[in-house]
Structures are given as structure tokens and as C-alpha cells.
Design an enzyme around this catalytic site. Sequence first.
Site, PDB file in Angstrom:
ATOM      1  N   TYR A 103       1.065  -1.015  -0.081  1.00  0.00           N
ATOM      2  CA  TYR A 103      -0.254   0.008  -0.180  1.00  0.00           C
ATOM      3  C   TYR A 103       1.238   1.033   0.003  1.00  0.00           C
ATOM      4  O   TYR A 103       2.023   1.275   0.389  1.00  0.00           O
ATOM      5  CB  TYR A 103      -0.772   0.321   1.441  1.00  0.00           C
ATOM      6  CG  TYR A 103      -0.215   0.352   2.146  1.00  0.00           C
ATOM      7  CD1 TYR A 103       0.377   1.491   3.515  1.00  0.00           C
ATOM      8  CD2 TYR A 103       0.565  -0.959   3.338  1.00  0.00           C
ATOM      9  CE1 TYR A 103       0.274   2.067   3.802  1.00  0.00           C
ATOM     10  CE2 TYR A 103       0.752   0.044   4.641  1.00  0.00           C
ATOM     11  CZ  TYR A 103       0.619   1.268   4.954  1.00  0.00           C
ATOM     12  OH  TYR A 103       1.233   1.253   6.554  1.00  0.00           O
ATOM     13  N   CYS A 104       0.793   2.380   0.074  1.00  0.00           N
ATOM     14  CA  CYS A 104       0.241   3.865  -0.197  1.00  0.00           C
ATOM     15  C   CYS A 104       0.032   4.694   0.518  1.00  0.00           C
ATOM     16  O   CYS A 104      -0.595   4.347   1.513  1.00  0.00           O
ATOM     17  CB  CYS A 104       1.665   4.154  -1.620  1.00  0.00           C
ATOM     18  SG  CYS A 104       0.565   4.279  -2.520  1.00  0.00           S
ATOM     19  N   ARG A 105      -0.255   6.450  -0.647  1.00  0.00           N
ATOM     20  CA  ARG A 105      -0.235   7.081   0.237  1.00  0.00           C
ATOM     21  C   ARG A 105      -2.493   6.632  -0.161  1.00  0.00           C
ATOM     22  O   ARG A 105      -3.417   7.186   1.274  1.00  0.00           O
ATOM     23  CB  ARG A 105       0.114   8.772  -0.670  1.00  0.00           C
ATOM     24  CG  ARG A 105       1.082   8.654  -0.816  1.00  0.00           C
ATOM     25  CD  ARG A 105       1.747   9.686  -1.738  1.00  0.00           C
ATOM     26  NE  ARG A 105       3.056  10.101  -0.910  1.00  0.00           N
ATOM     27  CZ  ARG A 105       3.359  10.748  -1.651  1.00  0.00           C
ATOM     28  NH1 ARG A 105       3.547  10.555  -2.997  1.00  0.00           N
ATOM     29  NH2 ARG A 105       5.775  11.079  -1.171  1.00  0.00           N
ATOM     30  N   CYS A 158      -2.507   6.518  -5.592  1.00  0.00           N
ATOM     31  CA  CYS A 158      -0.800   6.536  -5.654  1.00  0.00           C
ATOM     32  C   CYS A 158      -0.479   5.745  -6.451  1.00  0.00           C
ATOM     33  O   CYS A 158      -0.749   4.215  -6.434  1.00  0.00           O
ATOM     34  CB  CYS A 158      -0.687   6.247  -4.053  1.00  0.00           C
ATOM     35  SG  CYS A 158       1.118   6.758  -3.790  1.00  0.00           S
ATOM     36  N   MET A 178      -3.435   5.134   2.854  1.00  0.00           N
ATOM     37  CA  MET A 178      -3.348   5.547   3.822  1.00  0.00           C
ATOM     38  C   MET A 178      -4.473   6.109   3.856  1.00  0.00           C
ATOM     39  O   MET A 178      -4.595   6.645   5.306  1.00  0.00           O
ATOM     40  CB  MET A 178      -2.226   6.467   4.322  1.00  0.00           C
ATOM     41  CG  MET A 178      -1.883   6.717   5.457  1.00  0.00           C
ATOM     42  SD  MET A 178      -2.161   5.191   7.375  1.00  0.00           S
ATOM     43  CE  MET A 178      -1.514   3.593   6.853  1.00  0.00           C
TER      44      MET A 178
END
Length: 228
Positions: A183-185, A189, A213
Site C-alpha cells: 500500500y501507499c498514500r 497513488c 493510507m
Amino acid sequence: MIGGIMGGDRHAAKAALYEAFAASGKALASAKRLELLDLLAQGERTVESLASAAGLNLTTASAHLQTLKQAGFVATRREGVRIHYRLAGQDVAQLFALLRKVAEAHQPAVAPAREHYLGPEAGQEMTREELLARAESGSVVVLDVRPAPEYAAGHIPAAVNIPVDQLADRITELPDDHEIVVYCRGEYCVLAYDAVRMLTDHGRHAIRLHDGMLEWRLADLPLATVPV
């Protein structure tokens, strides 16, 4: 006369009210300001950090941030000579997330722009609910590929952090017998897409969290931080 305001005055008062609403809309009417809100949804950052992440010079970044501050979307604190910015509240993050969803639903240009930026779908996806269940069982490795300061400001509990620009050199730090959930932003993303493609090319079983996130925070799910 209704409510103490005569007809002409009522129209003027209504116009003033909608002008106040419009000031918020005007502050959002910039791609770079939306990008800055996206970055600030990850945590507090300095002007210098925001400028670098958004590809802006300091003067331009500061001007955009001042516009967002005047609209009430961001707040600041000073630490020596440095100014730190943060979102003014969770409702700003909610507004930003809703704006993206409404645009995707009603703006035809969003879908091709999204595909051009993110590239083809990077294999399977996992929902937040599925990730919570799998993480508790220990059957997956959760990989956060954001820059280290963003990870420190808040991450999924038990997630390991390898920024995507370091992943090729550090891939051996990840076990090769576990599924890796990346996962990222947020949902839009590109970092997680790039990481999944890289891991898959190296023979790892990697899948992407459907969002990231931003959505995790808005769902009020558990967060871990790294003490400063």
C-alpha cells in the site's frame, strides 16, 4: 420583511454567504493545491518537503499553501525558522477524498488520466477488511512503500517500510514464502502499482491494497507511528 432582512438586503446577504462558500471552491481549483492536500493527508510536513514532493519551487509552494491556509484548509506551526503545515481537520481529508470520487463518477477525463498515470491494473487487490483479517493471522507481509517520514507519521500496524525507490535493492529483506500486500498514500497513488509490478517481476506473490493510507485514516482504523 422576513427574519429582519428586507428583500434587496436578503439577496445581498445570500450572495455574501455563497461568496464565502465559493472561497473554499476557489482554493481547490488548482491541481497543485490538490496534490499538496494529498501529501498533507499523510501527515505534517515542512514547506521544503512539500515543495520537493510536489515538484515545486519554494516560492510557488508557499503561495499555494498560503491560499489553502486562507481558505482554512491547512494550519501551521513554527519550529525555529521552519514552518510546518498540516490539514486543519479530518473533514478536509474527507472533502478531498469525496472530491476525487465525485470527479471520477462524473468527469469523463478522469478515467483515461488515471489509467495513463497508474498504468494497467497491477494484478489482484485486497480490501481493508480482508487485510485486517489476514494481518492478524500472520499469513501476509504488509509492505508500506511510502517515504520514511510518511511511514513514521502513521502506518498500518506491523507494516514494514521499504520506500519504492529502494525496493529493488532491498527486495531480499522480504520473505519469499509469504504473500506481500502493498500500500501507499491512497487509491490514486502510483507507488503501490510500481511496487507490485517490481515484486511480481522478481517472482514474489504481491497484491495491492485497494486504496491506501488516506482511506485507512478516514475509516478510523488502527494506526502505528514511529516516535521522533
